[in-house]
Design an enzyme around this catalytic site. Sequence first.
Site, mmCIF file in Angstrom:
data_model
loop_
_atom_site.group_PDB
_atom_site.id
_atom_site.type_symbol
_atom_site.label_atom_id
_atom_site.label_comp_id
_atom_site.label_asym_id
_atom_site.label_seq_id
_atom_site.Cartn_x
_atom_site.Cartn_y
_atom_site.Cartn_z
ATOM 1 N N ASN A 21 -2.083 25.422 6.724
ATOM 2 C CA ASN A 21 -1.018 24.582 7.280
ATOM 3 C C ASN A 21 -0.472 25.258 8.526
ATOM 4 O O ASN A 21 -0.498 26.486 8.637
ATOM 5 C CB ASN A 21 0.107 24.428 6.247
ATOM 6 C CG ASN A 21 1.243 23.557 6.767
ATOM 7 O OD1 ASN A 21 1.004 22.508 7.371
ATOM 8 N ND2 ASN A 21 2.481 23.981 6.542
ATOM 9 N N MET A 50 3.092 15.205 6.357
ATOM 10 C CA MET A 50 4.458 15.334 5.841
ATOM 11 C C MET A 50 4.550 14.935 4.365
ATOM 12 O O MET A 50 5.441 14.193 3.964
ATOM 13 C CB MET A 50 5.412 14.510 6.704
ATOM 14 C CG MET A 50 5.516 15.047 8.117
ATOM 15 S SD MET A 50 5.956 16.822 8.129
ATOM 16 C CE MET A 50 6.076 17.182 9.870
ATOM 17 N N ARG A 51 3.615 15.425 3.599
ATOM 18 C CA ARG A 51 3.588 15.113 2.176
ATOM 19 C C ARG A 51 3.320 16.419 1.452
ATOM 20 O O ARG A 51 2.461 17.187 1.881
ATOM 21 C CB ARG A 51 2.446 14.119 1.944
ATOM 22 C CG ARG A 51 2.403 13.453 0.617
ATOM 23 C CD ARG A 51 1.433 12.297 0.676
ATOM 24 N NE ARG A 51 2.017 11.172 1.409
ATOM 25 C CZ ARG A 51 2.840 10.282 0.870
ATOM 26 N NH1 ARG A 51 3.165 10.368 -0.404
ATOM 27 N NH2 ARG A 51 3.346 9.306 1.588
ATOM 28 N N HIS A 93 3.050 25.550 10.803
ATOM 29 C CA HIS A 93 4.493 25.282 10.737
ATOM 30 C C HIS A 93 5.153 25.811 12.020
ATOM 31 O O HIS A 93 4.869 26.932 12.445
ATOM 32 C CB HIS A 93 5.108 25.947 9.498
ATOM 33 C CG HIS A 93 6.556 25.616 9.360
ATOM 34 N ND1 HIS A 93 6.991 24.393 8.886
ATOM 35 C CD2 HIS A 93 7.672 26.316 9.675
ATOM 36 C CE1 HIS A 93 8.314 24.371 8.916
ATOM 37 N NE2 HIS A 93 8.745 25.523 9.386
ATOM 38 N N LYS A 142 2.072 9.985 -7.772
ATOM 39 C CA LYS A 142 1.518 10.992 -6.857
ATOM 40 C C LYS A 142 0.188 11.516 -7.403
ATOM 41 O O LYS A 142 -0.764 11.757 -6.665
ATOM 42 C CB LYS A 142 2.536 12.124 -6.750
ATOM 43 C CG LYS A 142 2.125 13.258 -5.859
ATOM 44 C CD LYS A 142 3.264 14.238 -5.728
ATOM 45 C CE LYS A 142 2.870 15.402 -4.872
ATOM 46 N NZ LYS A 142 3.938 15.888 -4.031
ATOM 47 N N GLY A 144 -0.353 13.805 15.836
ATOM 48 C CA GLY A 144 -1.748 14.253 15.823
ATOM 49 C C GLY A 144 -2.155 15.143 16.984
ATOM 50 O O GLY A 144 -3.351 15.315 17.241
ATOM 51 N N SER A 145 -1.188 15.748 17.684
ATOM 52 C CA SER A 145 -1.587 16.592 18.827
ATOM 53 C C SER A 145 -2.349 17.832 18.351
ATOM 54 O O SER A 145 -3.281 18.289 19.020
ATOM 55 C CB SER A 145 -0.382 16.983 19.679
ATOM 56 O OG SER A 145 0.443 17.907 19.019
ATOM 57 N N ASN A 146 -1.977 18.382 17.207
ATOM 58 C CA ASN A 146 -2.729 19.534 16.686
ATOM 59 C C ASN A 146 -4.123 19.123 16.239
ATOM 60 O O ASN A 146 -5.085 19.868 16.424
ATOM 61 C CB ASN A 146 -1.972 20.194 15.526
ATOM 62 C CG ASN A 146 -0.901 21.132 16.035
ATOM 63 O OD1 ASN A 146 -1.200 22.231 16.487
ATOM 64 N ND2 ASN A 146 0.344 20.685 16.000
#
Length: 212
Positions: A117, A100-101, A119, A75, A22-24
Amino acid sequence: MGSRGGTGPIRPSIAVFCSGNGSNFEALVRANRRGRFPGRITVMVTDNPNAFAIERAKRLGVPVLFVDPSAFASKEEYERALLKELRLWKVDWILLAGFMRILSPVFVRRYRHRILNIHPSLLPAFKGRSGIKDAFEYGVKVTGVTIHFVDEEVDHGPIVLQGCVKIREGEDLASLEERIHRLEHRLYPEAVNLVLTRKWRIEKGRRWVLLS
Ligand code: GAR
């Protein structure tokens, strides 16, 4: 031509999705509170009850929404529950930050061009879960960070912003990881500000272009 942006709500409600550290997420909340981008991060969404991001959210006073994927048979059902919650929170924009999903096409279409997102590589190189390590082990001399719109493919949608990091002679993986994360924390708020405050369009489903 393609979709146009920059005409959404003036103060959008933003959800940040995290699965781990959770740093971002923390960097985004702090930047938001300093006025680095408009709107408000109203909720942190997680699929992992042990995510350190939950501790960060508590410290920052951001509500946590944990939707347990294992409580659903498929899902599809999980995402339907997620979408229902997001409606209750009146979420306009979603920022994936170490979530991560893989979101299904149905989910992505529901928030078309309103999911970003981050990356930790220069996409399209080194997609996947270990972008920093893969780039390091490959031996590239330059790697970096990408912030992009989420589309139906993994680590693929239109790119908003990239930043590069030159790998130093003799540098180890831990040092590179630290420098990549530092860059992520600076670039993600900047990218969010661009998409929320500027006019843009997406050409041929691929190129994100600023209009003003
Ligand atoms: C970040 O480095 C982010 O770029 C990466 O997960 C990390 C999460 O760190 N995302 C991916 O690899 C997505 N394919 P954080 O939880 O400390 O923000």
